[in-house]
Design a protein around this motif. Structure first.
Motif, PDB file in Angstrom:
ATOM      1  N   PHE A 204       0.827  -1.208   0.000  1.00 39.09           N
ATOM      2  CA  PHE A 204       0.000   0.000   0.000  1.00 39.09           C
ATOM      3  C   PHE A 204       0.862   1.259   0.000  1.00 39.09           C
ATOM      4  O   PHE A 204       0.443   2.318  -0.484  1.00 39.09           O
ATOM      5  N   ALA A 205       2.074   1.152   0.575  1.00 35.95           N
ATOM      6  CA  ALA A 205       2.958   2.317   0.657  1.00 35.95           C
ATOM      7  C   ALA A 205       3.357   2.820  -0.722  1.00 35.95           C
ATOM      8  O   ALA A 205       3.687   4.004  -0.895  1.00 35.95           O
ATOM      9  N   LEU A 206       3.333   1.940  -1.715  1.00 36.89           N
ATOM     10  CA  LEU A 206       3.692   2.347  -3.069  1.00 36.89           C
ATOM     11  C   LEU A 206       2.728   3.392  -3.610  1.00 36.89           C
ATOM     12  O   LEU A 206       3.060   4.128  -4.550  1.00 36.89           O
ATOM     13  N   ASP A 207       1.520   3.448  -3.046  1.00 37.65           N
ATOM     14  CA  ASP A 207       0.551   4.476  -3.429  1.00 37.65           C
ATOM     15  C   ASP A 207       0.572   5.654  -2.460  1.00 37.65           C
ATOM     16  O   ASP A 207       0.536   6.820  -2.881  1.00 37.65           O
ATOM     17  N   SER A 208       0.625   5.357  -1.164  1.00 36.84           N
ATOM     18  CA  SER A 208       0.452   6.411  -0.170  1.00 36.84           C
ATOM     19  C   SER A 208       1.671   7.334  -0.053  1.00 36.84           C
ATOM     20  O   SER A 208       1.516   8.531   0.183  1.00 36.84           O
ATOM     21  N   ILE A 209       2.891   6.792  -0.220  1.00 39.85           N
ATOM     22  CA  ILE A 209       4.076   7.645  -0.106  1.00 39.85           C
ATOM     23  C   ILE A 209       4.127   8.686  -1.226  1.00 39.85           C
ATOM     24  O   ILE A 209       4.339   9.878  -0.954  1.00 39.85           O
ATOM     25  N   PRO A 210       3.913   8.299  -2.506  1.00 38.98           N
ATOM     26  CA  PRO A 210       3.830   9.354  -3.528  1.00 38.98           C
ATOM     27  C   PRO A 210       2.715  10.361  -3.260  1.00 38.98           C
ATOM     28  O   PRO A 210       2.864  11.553  -3.549  1.00 38.98           O
ATOM     29  N   ALA A 211       1.607   9.886  -2.679  1.00 36.19           N
ATOM     30  CA  ALA A 211       0.491  10.800  -2.409  1.00 36.19           C
ATOM     31  C   ALA A 211       0.881  11.881  -1.412  1.00 36.19           C
ATOM     32  O   ALA A 211       0.610  13.070  -1.624  1.00 36.19           O
ATOM     33  N   ILE A 212       1.549  11.499  -0.335  1.00 38.55           N
ATOM     34  CA  ILE A 212       1.880  12.502   0.676  1.00 38.55           C
ATOM     35  C   ILE A 212       3.026  13.402   0.206  1.00 38.55           C
ATOM     36  O   ILE A 212       3.080  14.580   0.556  1.00 38.55           O
ATOM     37  N   PHE A 213       3.935  12.879  -0.635  1.00 37.77           N
ATOM     38  CA  PHE A 213       4.974  13.744  -1.208  1.00 37.77           C
ATOM     39  C   PHE A 213       4.373  14.757  -2.169  1.00 37.77           C
ATOM     40  O   PHE A 213       4.993  15.781  -2.452  1.00 37.77           O
ATOM     41  N   GLY A 214       3.180  14.477  -2.665  1.00 43.03           N
ATOM     42  CA  GLY A 214       2.499  15.453  -3.496  1.00 43.03           C
ATOM     43  C   GLY A 214       1.938  16.612  -2.703  1.00 43.03           C
ATOM     44  O   GLY A 214       1.586  17.653  -3.269  1.00 43.03           O
ATOM     45  N   LEU A 215       1.857  16.452  -1.370  1.00 46.39           N
ATOM     46  CA  LEU A 215       1.310  17.501  -0.502  1.00 46.39           C
ATOM     47  C   LEU A 215       2.396  18.255   0.254  1.00 46.39           C
ATOM     48  O   LEU A 215       2.213  19.407   0.624  1.00 46.39           O
ATOM     49  N   THR A 216       3.505  17.574   0.527  1.00 47.10           N
ATOM     50  CA  THR A 216       4.635  18.227   1.202  1.00 47.10           C
ATOM     51  C   THR A 216       5.911  17.459   0.876  1.00 47.10           C
ATOM     52  O   THR A 216       5.899  16.227   0.784  1.00 47.10           O
ATOM     53  N   GLN A 217       6.997  18.200   0.692  1.00 44.58           N
ATOM     54  CA  GLN A 217       8.292  17.562   0.484  1.00 44.58           C
ATOM     55  C   GLN A 217       9.151  17.623   1.744  1.00 44.58           C
ATOM     56  O   GLN A 217      10.329  17.249   1.726  1.00 44.58           O
ATOM     57  N   LEU A 221       7.611  16.080   8.084  1.00 37.50           N
ATOM     58  CA  LEU A 221       6.152  16.091   8.042  1.00 37.50           C
ATOM     59  C   LEU A 221       5.615  14.819   7.382  1.00 37.50           C
ATOM     60  O   LEU A 221       4.603  14.263   7.818  1.00 37.50           O
ATOM     61  N   VAL A 222       6.296  14.349   6.325  1.00 38.56           N
ATOM     62  CA  VAL A 222       5.881  13.110   5.668  1.00 38.56           C
ATOM     63  C   VAL A 222       5.960  11.946   6.657  1.00 38.56           C
ATOM     64  O   VAL A 222       5.029  11.137   6.765  1.00 38.56           O
TER      65      VAL A 222
END
Length: 405
Positions: A204-217, A221-222
């Motif tokens: 599942f992390a393969l989807d969620s990690i890119p998602a949160i990097f899209g909100l903050t780098q 915070l990630v």
């Protein structure tokens, strides 16, 4: 120092959870699950308030957007956890330890993914394009799965590999990882379930990690948003597992959120562009989606999705059927404790009464599910036999005839 204190705090919460909640196997009450879910959510919100006070409004908005998104994706993950625990026939009282260990493994693995993602982003601007495309593809997959068969048992290469490599006994021995079988010390199926939960969550992390990097780098915070969304997942599972099947439109909402973040990432990639075959390697100045607008849209989409699901007659029908099927399977094949079996049977009767109160078109569809009807019939026959043998705490109660509803 900030990183050290944060990591120590998260490890402390995991250890507290293990020694004070899951070390002794038990079935959490609704009140216990609600209380500890509220505590973990409050900790996450207070942490976000601290980020806002000491880091500024922009950092606060980024943290809250990341946390809300990760929490929403975690709820979607609970559907798969529910299927895994059911397919492995894990007794209810032992599910807590499985979830906690799986979450701890996932947290360690996701931390590695976070630092890897941060390193890639700092070195290659084109990674934003890649992350954006991953999220858009994932959004499309969610919509396709929603239109497909939702009752398939989860099966991925992690589970298949674990089954092949780990030789286990056929039966559980409480929540023990090892047992003695034919004079030999062997693994129990519990270790297989833990590997399946942890491995599936890593996927599942393969989807969620890119998602949160899209909100903050911001890596801190990630990490914290991801960690806090995982920490309360065990309590949340026991709080809303009866409502999971009710969220019939959740996949549509998550698909919209992932698509939104995917577009946001691609727009940001265009601003940072240095890919030679795109605009000759020059930045493309387009409008970007602000973090504040992202947070507002994410919250709005989730609220709309949840409200629409709760008001949907289809959601109610799906909830009652899934609950009845789950209780019947637990009563017949999983639970052994007479007192808890008695509770499960009465819950089954309650769900059957709910099914009888549905509109006729939904009852007709349910009556057409012969496998479900046979399962409920077997549960009632088993209860009658247990009462006759004196293996139930209460006498036989009036049978709810769903097939004739």
């Amino acid at each position: 120092m900030l990183w050290l204190l944060t990591v120590l705090g998260i490890v402390g919460l995991l250890l507290f959870d293990f020694f004070f909640h899951v070390r002794k196997a038990h079935v959490p009450t609704l009140g216990e699950a609600a209380r500890w879910t509220a505590i973990y959510v409050s900790i996450a919100l207070l942490f976000g308030l601290g980020v806002t006070i000491f880091g500024g409004g922009q950092m606060g908005a980024e943290y809250f957007a990341g946390y809300v998104t990760e929490e929403a994706l975690s709820v979607d993950n609970l559907f798969v956890f529910l299927l895994l625990l059911s397919s492995f026939k894990v007794p209810r009282a032992d599910q807590q330890k499985v979830l906690l260990v799986g979450i701890a493994v996932s947290l360690v693995a996701r931390t590695g993914f976070i630092f890897l993602g941060a390193a890639l982003i700092n070195s290659f601007a084109w990674v934003f394009y890649l992350f954006g495309l991953i999220l858009l593809v994932t959004a499309g997959n969610l919509l396709r799965e929603q239109r497909g068969d939702d009752d398939e048992s989860p099966d991925n290469f992690v589970i298949r590999l674990a089954r092949r490599v780990l030789r286990t006994s056929d039966d559980y021995d409480g929540d023990k990882l090892f047992t003695v079988q034919d004079g030999r010390r062997v693994l129990t199926p519990m270790i297989l379930v833990m590997v399946a939960i942890g491995g599936t969550d890593i996927l599942f992390a393969l989807d969620s990690i890119p998602a949160i990097f899209g909100l903050t780098q911001n890596v801190y915070l990630v990490f914290t948003a991801t960690a806090f969304s995982l920490l309360g997942l065990r309590q949340l599972y026991f709080l809303i597992d009866g409502l999971l099947d009710r969220l019939v439109y959740l996949s549509y909402g998550l698909a919209a959120i992932l698509a939104l973040i995917g577009v946001k990432l691609i727009l940001h990639a265009m601003h940072e562009n240095n890919v030679p075959f795109i605009n000759d390697g020059e930045p493309i100045h387009t409008a970007e989606i602000s973090t504040g607008l992202s947070l507002a849209l994410i919250v709005g989409i989730l609220l709309l999705t949840v409200v629409a699901s709760l008001l949907s007659p289809k959601g109610r029908a799906q909830t009652y059927v899934a609950a009845a099927r789950r209780h019947a399977n637990e009563f017949l094949d999983i639970e052994k404790d007479p007192a808890y079996c008695d509770k499960i049977y009465h819950r089954l009767l309650s769900e059957e009464a709910n099914i009888k109160a549905l509109p006729e078109k939904y009852r007709a569809r349910i009556r057409a599910e012969r496998e479900l009807m046979d399962l409920l019939h077997r549960a009632h026959e088993e209860h009658t036999e247990r009462v006759a043998a004196g293996n139930c705490y209460t006498p036989a109660v009036a049978r709810s005839d769903v097939s004739g509803a």
